[in-house]
Design a protein around this motif. Structure first.
Motif, short mmCIF file in Angstrom:
data_model
loop_
_atom_site.label_atom_id
_atom_site.label_comp_id
_atom_site.label_asym_id
_atom_site.label_seq_id
_atom_site.Cartn_x
_atom_site.Cartn_y
_atom_site.Cartn_z
N VAL A 31 5.02 1.55 -8.59
CA VAL A 31 3.69 0.94 -8.47
C VAL A 31 3.87 -0.57 -8.56
CG1 VAL A 31 1.45 0.61 -9.58
CG2 VAL A 31 2.41 2.91 -9.38
N ALA A 32 3.27 -1.32 -7.64
CA ALA A 32 3.35 -2.78 -7.68
C ALA A 32 2.31 -3.31 -8.66
CB ALA A 32 3.11 -3.36 -6.29
N GLU B 294 1.03 -7.20 -10.79
CA GLU B 294 1.10 -8.66 -10.76
C GLU B 294 2.12 -9.16 -11.79
OE1 GLU B 294 -3.60 -9.13 -9.52
OE2 GLU B 294 -3.01 -8.68 -11.57
N LEU C 66 4.65 -8.43 -8.16
CA LEU C 66 4.10 -9.24 -7.08
C LEU C 66 3.84 -10.64 -7.60
CD1 LEU C 66 1.38 -6.76 -5.71
CD2 LEU C 66 3.65 -7.20 -4.73
N LEU D 119 0.66 -10.41 -1.47
CA LEU D 119 0.85 -9.02 -1.03
C LEU D 119 1.75 -8.90 0.18
CD1 LEU D 119 -2.96 -8.20 -1.26
CD2 LEU D 119 -1.23 -7.64 -2.97
N LEU E 60 4.52 -6.04 0.40
CA LEU E 60 4.20 -4.63 0.14
C LEU E 60 4.89 -3.69 1.11
CD1 LEU E 60 0.38 -4.63 -0.80
CD2 LEU E 60 2.35 -4.35 -2.32
N LEU F 38 6.77 2.89 -2.34
CA LEU F 38 5.70 2.33 -3.15
C LEU F 38 4.46 3.20 -3.01
CD1 LEU F 38 4.96 -0.05 -5.01
CD2 LEU F 38 4.18 -1.28 -2.98
N VAL G 169 -0.70 0.11 -5.84
CA VAL G 169 -0.64 -1.26 -6.32
C VAL G 169 -1.77 -1.44 -7.33
CG1 VAL G 169 -2.06 -2.07 -4.38
CG2 VAL G 169 -0.68 -3.70 -5.68
N VAL H 275 -4.81 -5.78 1.77
CA VAL H 275 -4.32 -4.73 0.88
C VAL H 275 -5.03 -3.41 1.16
CG1 VAL H 275 -5.92 -5.14 -1.07
CG2 VAL H 275 -3.62 -4.25 -1.50
N ILE I 171 -4.93 1.88 -4.26
CA ILE I 171 -5.12 0.61 -4.95
C ILE I 171 -5.84 0.91 -6.27
CG2 ILE I 171 -6.19 -1.67 -4.87
CD1 ILE I 171 -6.28 -1.29 -1.77
#
Length: 473
Positions: A206-207, A209, A230, A239, A242, A248, A251, A273, A284
């Motif tokens: 999972v991305a 920040e 990120l 982004l 991604l 992945l 996010v 995104v 998301i």
């Protein structure tokens, strides 16, 4: 009244193995603090270890709860423990800094008592609308059906889910229905539920920040998910990479007000995104932790409004009312509702029906909107006073973060965030270093402090502001 002595059969401390903490002739509180320090020093309580609630530890040790609460509080002030926002207490991840070269604790001889709290993310608890809340509780308990006193549906009370769905559609621009709302005990627990469901579905990455709330990364790691960082710039999370990250699955973003850097995800990135999630069939996760508090314009609508099937929304009453209510909500895409409710059903204690029904009444009566408007005006005024005082007395200090939320970021040439925190402690002031929210692996060179302006009471605000200015001068 003297402290109760510890019964020998209960001295283990909920499997913490703290050892005896009530030796004859010793103050029980001091003994318990020493036992915690020793357990951390020797590594038996590792950084990040979650500690039991004060109530349970007090019962286990045969102590008064006030004693354990005070021990937790003092060890937090010393740096051994950390209070998690809405998620209990854990051994500080920086506790190693309190060790000497031989692993012995460096306990300050005269630890300053903190008088002023300007940590980010804390609302003004003194402004909690007690009278309105009490009236809501009385009305709902008096009129609640008998079945409300039974076992609670992990989905949440239908009455609350319906009013939350209407409120979020009106105030935050969500596309939702009551069936998509799942009541939880706060954002931290909500994310834990989401992480568990994603892991069960085979998601491995999972991305997130590079700067974020310090509970996010541990929640993913605990579920067996690898966090991928990120970068964050003036337009929010970058982004662009991604599509280059293999496997992945989701996010996690704070798009309306990035925590802690205080920028908004710009419109082109919001659209990008959502397009990515549609194209890749991914998710998301939107953490909208303080979306109601925008001061220079109307709040930006939630990202979920762009695609209710690809965005899972996390909301909470912790900033708008009080974290102690333990009230939060997830707005979940149709395909994940069953999995989230099932995970919650066996893994989490449900929010009590009294708070659920009281919150229902509080929103329906208009009290919630009135409270948010009042707090928005108060926080706007405080933020302006804070910035004006800094510009007038400390012109070299850089103030960043948009006009929103409950905190700002301060950076001073020639002074690190850690140094500013130490200077603040001498003024009996609590602030947080930006480093505290930096994820391992971040390449950002930003340094500074996060300063909240919401927590002090009306009578304590001017003193806290004066202490901050002395810290910066």
């Amino acid at each position: 009244m003297s402290e109760p002595m510890v019964r020998g059969s209960r001295a283990s401390g909920l499997d913490l193995h703290l050892g005896p903490v009530g030796e004859a002739g010793r103050n029980v509180r001091a003994s318990l603090m020493d036992a915690f320090r020793e357990a951390i020093r020797t590594g038996r309580l590792a950084p990040g270890t979650r500690l039991p609630p004060s109530r349970l530890l007090a019962i286990d040790l045969g102590l008064g709860r006030s004693t354990v609460v005070r021990v937790y509080s003092e060890l937090i002030n010393e740096g051994w423990l950390t209070a998690l926002h809405g998620s209990g207490t854990e051994v500080s991840r920086r506790s190693a800094e309190l060790m000497g070269r031989r692993g012995r604790p460096r306990v300050p001889a005269a630890r300053p008592r903190l008088l002023h709290d300007l940590r980010p993310g804390y609302p003004d608890l003194s402004s909690f609308p007690r009278d309105e809340w009490i009236r809501a509780v009385k009305r709902t308990v008096s009129n609640a059906p008998f079945e409300a006193f039974g076992y609670i549906d992990p989905h949440g009370r239908s009455e609350l889910r319906e009013v939350v769905a209407r409120y979020l559609a009106r105030a935050r621009g969500l596309q939702t229905h009551a069936d998509n709302v799942v009541v939880c005990s706060g954002a931290a627990e909500g994310l834990r539920l989401v992480a568990a469901v994603l892991a069960n579905a085979g998601v491995t990455k999972v991305a997130i920040e590079e700067f974020c709330l310090h509970t996010q990364r541990p929640a993913l790691l605990k579920a067996g998910i690898e966090p991928v960082l990120l970068p964050v710039d003036a337009d929010g999370a970058d982004l662009s990479a991604l599509d280059e990250i293999p496997d992945l699955g989701a996010v996690l973003l704070t798009p309306s007000h990035q925590f802690p850097l205080g920028v908004a995800l710009q419109s082109d990135r919001r659209a990008a995104v959502v397009d990515w999630a549609r194209r890749r069939g991914t998710l998301i996760i939107e953490d909208d932790y303080d979306g109601e508090f925008r001061y220079d314009r109307s709040p930006v609508g939630a990202l979920q409004g762009l695609d209710h099937d690809r965005v899972l929304y996390l909301g909470t009453a912790s900033k708008s009312l009080a974290p102690g209510l333990r009230l939060g909500w997830l707005v979940v895409p149709d395909r994940l509702v069953g999995s989230i409710v099932a995970e919650k059903g066996w893994a989490e204690d449900s929010v009590g029906f009294v708070n659920q029904l009281a919150m229902t009444d509080f929103i329906e009566s208009g009290s919630y909107d009135r409270h948010i408007r009042a707090m928005r005006a108060q926080y706007r005024r405080r933020r302006q006073q804070l910035i004006e005082a800094i510009n007038r007395t400390c012109p070299t200090t850089r103030v960043t973060g948009m006009a929103a939320g409950l905190h700002i970021i301060l950076e001073q040439p020639g002074r690190s965030g850690a140094e500013l925190v130490r200077r603040a402690a001498r003024e009996q002031l609590a602030i947080e270093p930006l480093e505290m929210f930096r994820n391992p692996g971040s390449t950002s060179d930003r340094d500074g402090v996060a300063v909240g302006f919401a927590a002090p009471s009306a009578s304590g605000w001017s003193g806290a502001l004066d202490a901050l200015i002395r810290t910066l001068q």
